[in-house]
Design an enzyme around this catalytic site. Sequence first.
Site, short mmCIF file in Angstrom:
data_model
loop_
_atom_site.label_atom_id
_atom_site.label_comp_id
_atom_site.label_asym_id
_atom_site.label_seq_id
_atom_site.Cartn_x
_atom_site.Cartn_y
_atom_site.Cartn_z
N ALA A 132 0.78 -1.15 0.32
CA ALA A 132 0.21 0.11 -0.14
C ALA A 132 0.73 0.88 0.10
CB ALA A 132 -0.60 -0.18 1.25
N ARG A 133 1.24 1.73 1.18
CA ARG A 133 2.03 2.83 1.01
C ARG A 133 2.29 2.70 2.72
NH1 ARG A 133 1.48 4.15 -3.00
NH2 ARG A 133 0.83 6.10 -4.03
N HIS A 142 9.27 -0.64 -4.31
CA HIS A 142 8.18 0.17 -4.51
C HIS A 142 7.47 0.01 -6.70
CE1 HIS A 142 5.30 3.34 -3.85
NE2 HIS A 142 4.41 2.83 -5.02
N GLU A 171 11.03 5.93 2.10
CA GLU A 171 11.27 5.87 1.13
C GLU A 171 11.36 6.84 -0.11
OE1 GLU A 171 7.92 3.59 -0.33
OE2 GLU A 171 8.02 4.48 -2.21
#
Length: 331
Positions: A238-239, A286, A268
């Site tokens: 997700a995040r 990612h 990140e």
Amino acid sequence: MRPKVLVARAVFADAVERLREHFEVESNDADEIWHQAELIRRLQGKAGLFITGTQLIDADLLASCPLLRAICSMAVGYNNVDLPACTARGVLVSNAPDVLTETTADFGFALMMATARRISEGERFLRSGRWVKWSYDLFAGADIHGATLGVFGMGRIGQAIARRGALGFGMRVLYHNRSRLSPDIESTLGATHVTKQQLLRDSDHLVIVVPYSPASHHAIGAPELALMKPTATLTNIARGGVVDDAALAQALRDKRIAAAGLDVFEGEPAVHPGLLEVPNVVLTPHIASASIPTRRAMAHLAVDNLIAALGAGPSAGRPPTALNPEVLAQR
Ligand code: 8YV
């Protein structure tokens, strides 16, 4: 005079070319990482901005760029954009949903499987020359088939993961979401809505797909990890920020849970050092939506949006995936 547009990161040349058909384009072909002041400087006089999920669009930037009318992002997640501030300033914002759903679900599933079956650990072991004999328990992990899949956040990507689990791997699927799916969709997916506590307690493999917002900040921290089975895995596509990475690193070190698969991180591209130290985690940069066809589709959808939002092309005035279409009505 043609409107001016800024493309903030390097992207497929054919996507930028389509923008050049309508606008005067400045593009970041060298893919430099511009700090905020540089982004604002380059935005002066620009009506449109093409971004990815990594540029911060806040009230300060908007106040400094009064000519800006439309921002298109090639990401589905838009936690980097202050949407109410954009709406207040009459800036149309669009994201890039749908085109990445299946690719991202494929990756989420792959990451979950790699985590449960200890693929990265096994490969590191082999590459380091330590594989000298077969052993009955060498990197023995957890099964996917027949296990309980927990989906936290049941939007489009969550549903696509649930479908893979139920139909492809015979998994029992539990989910937790703010709003419950319709009984039809629940029965097609074979998914059961449960409380967050039950999801944490009962899942063998928990996959996080909830959007990031202040409400979901550290939704998975030490107290939540403590509820999970010691044999469970956690996968986050997700995040960063939905999971408390420091608490997760500690839980992995203490074997509070068996393993984690992480594609996204707090802060990140920096990664919490504790996560780099533990063996039982699969780390990827990612890349969940990163298949060539999907990244191309995301970029072109963003271009479609920007062209239409700035009143050009066949869909002028009707950007396909606008997040605040009410802005157009005010123009
Ligand atoms: C992207 C993502 O890789 O779409 C999203 O929200 O997180 C990823 O698919 C990235 O943000 C692209 O801009």
